[in-house]
Design an enzyme around this catalytic site. Sequence first.
Site, PDB file in Angstrom:
ATOM      1  CG  ASP A  13      -1.691   1.221   1.435  1.00 59.68           C
ATOM      2  OD1 ASP A  13      -2.287   1.675   0.443  1.00 59.68           O
ATOM      3  OD2 ASP A  13      -1.739   1.761   2.565  1.00 59.68           O
ATOM      4  CG  LEU A  14       1.696   5.678  -1.870  1.00 54.44           C
ATOM      5  CD1 LEU A  14       3.203   5.514  -2.042  1.00 54.44           C
ATOM      6  CD2 LEU A  14       1.120   6.439  -3.064  1.00 54.44           C
ATOM      7  CG  ASP A  15      -1.971   7.385   0.098  1.00 59.62           C
ATOM      8  OD1 ASP A  15      -1.086   8.209  -0.182  1.00 59.62           O
ATOM      9  OD2 ASP A  15      -2.884   7.082  -0.693  1.00 59.62           O
ATOM     10  CB  THR A  21       0.098  10.656   1.599  1.00 58.96           C
ATOM     11  OG1 THR A  21       0.513   9.303   1.554  1.00 58.96           O
ATOM     12  CG2 THR A  21       0.970  11.518   0.727  1.00 58.96           C
ATOM     13  CE  LYS A  49      -5.389   6.384   8.981  1.00 58.25           C
ATOM     14  NZ  LYS A  49      -4.787   6.030  10.274  1.00 58.25           N
ATOM     15  CB  SER A 120      -1.765   2.823  -3.821  1.00 64.74           C
ATOM     16  OG  SER A 120      -2.442   4.004  -3.434  1.00 64.74           O
ATOM     17  CB  ALA A 121      -7.343   2.831  -3.101  1.00 66.83           C
ATOM     18  CE  LYS A 151      -5.644  -1.088  -0.958  1.00 68.05           C
ATOM     19  NZ  LYS A 151      -4.546  -0.278  -0.432  1.00 68.05           N
ATOM     20  CD  GLU A 175      -3.505  -1.762   3.023  1.00 65.76           C
ATOM     21  OE1 GLU A 175      -3.698  -0.794   3.781  1.00 65.76           O
ATOM     22  OE2 GLU A 175      -3.769  -1.733   1.812  1.00 65.76           O
ATOM     23  CG  ASP A 176      -2.149   2.902   6.393  1.00 68.10           C
ATOM     24  OD1 ASP A 176      -2.435   2.395   5.280  1.00 68.10           O
ATOM     25  OD2 ASP A 176      -2.506   4.042   6.731  1.00 68.10           O
TER      26      ASP A 176
HETATM   27  C1  BG6 Z   1      -5.831   5.433  -0.444  1.00 61.88           C
HETATM   28  C2  BG6 Z   1      -5.968   6.327   0.766  1.00 61.88           C
HETATM   29  O1  BG6 Z   1      -4.513   5.020  -0.564  1.00 61.88           O
HETATM   30  O2  BG6 Z   1      -6.220   6.124  -1.630  1.00 61.88           O
HETATM   31  C3  BG6 Z   1      -7.359   6.925   0.842  1.00 61.88           C
HETATM   32  O3  BG6 Z   1      -5.698   5.570   1.941  1.00 61.88           O
HETATM   33  C4  BG6 Z   1      -7.713   7.614  -0.478  1.00 61.88           C
HETATM   34  O4  BG6 Z   1      -7.402   7.844   1.911  1.00 61.88           O
HETATM   35  C5  BG6 Z   1      -7.547   6.622  -1.621  1.00 61.88           C
HETATM   36  O5  BG6 Z   1      -9.046   8.079  -0.440  1.00 61.88           O
HETATM   37  C6  BG6 Z   1      -7.863   7.245  -2.995  1.00 61.88           C
HETATM   38  O6  BG6 Z   1      -6.903   8.217  -3.260  1.00 61.88           O
HETATM   39  P1  BG6 Z   1      -6.973   9.345  -4.386  1.00 61.88           P
HETATM   40  O7  BG6 Z   1      -5.605  10.006  -4.268  1.00 61.88           O
HETATM   41  O8  BG6 Z   1      -7.158   8.671  -5.697  1.00 61.88           O
HETATM   42  O9  BG6 Z   1      -8.088  10.253  -4.040  1.00 61.88           O
HETATM   43 MG    MG Z   2      -2.880   3.168   3.429  1.00 62.80          MG
END
Ligand code: BG6
Ligand code: MG
Length: 223
Positions: A13-15, A21, A49, A120-121, A151, A175-176
């Site tokens: 996962d990224l954020d 972030t 999240k 990452s989403a 997710k 993941e977080d």
């Molecule tokens: C996830 C975050 O990685 O990405 C969420 O944990 C975020 O908080 C989701 O809503 C979608 O991100 P983005 O940047 O496409 O709006």
């Molecule tokens: Mg995350």
Amino acid sequence: MAKFSDIKGFVFDLDGVITDTSVFHSQAWHQVADKVGAPWSKELEDGLKGISRMDSLEMILKAGNVSDKYTDDEKVDLATEKNTNYLKLVDQMTPDNILPGIKEFLDDLKSNGYLISLASASKNAPKVLSKLQLADYFPEIVDPKSLSKGKPDPEIYLKGAELINLNPEQCIGVEDAAAGVESINAANETSIGIGDPQVLSAADVKFNDTSEMTLANIKNQMD
Ligand code: BG6
Ligand code: MG
């Protein structure tokens, strides 16, 4: 749980895992919650999240009991406003925003021959990785636009394994978010949860923060 010796790759996962972030996402969503009159709470913050942009907006509207108050176009406007505010924060990012120990961990994975992909989403993931100067570590990134479900559905982690030509059982997902850990587990990968152990109780391997995540510490909790 798989044996540590079976593991050949890591799906990240990224954020909130690679970089801080998740705080920026929360800050930008909090502004939206205030605007629509939805109460902000730790539960809502944790629940958002890992959740896609539009699904996050729906969760906030639901928390404020105002789901029916906005047309689809107005919802898109709210989500776009959030993203604009989020990107202002991303623009100021530098490699200093990489979470503790992550760069060293990625180097260790590379030198030990593990394969790496990103699940990452976020549609902003390539931009964030480039700000962090980490793009070279992630040649394989799941495109969130290609997903039929976000997710906690396993699809994103299954694609993360597929991109590096591994079976899910050969992968560890990192993941977080509770929704992310659920996604990894449902994909039949070994899950690492980083953060509050109560929120991430379903994770196979748990760390309080990224600095604890080393190959030796992972092996310790798996074997
Ligand atoms: C996830 C975050 O990685 O990405 C969420 O944990 C975020 O908080 C989701 O809503 C979608 O991100 P983005 O940047 O496409 O709006
Ligand atoms: Mg995350």
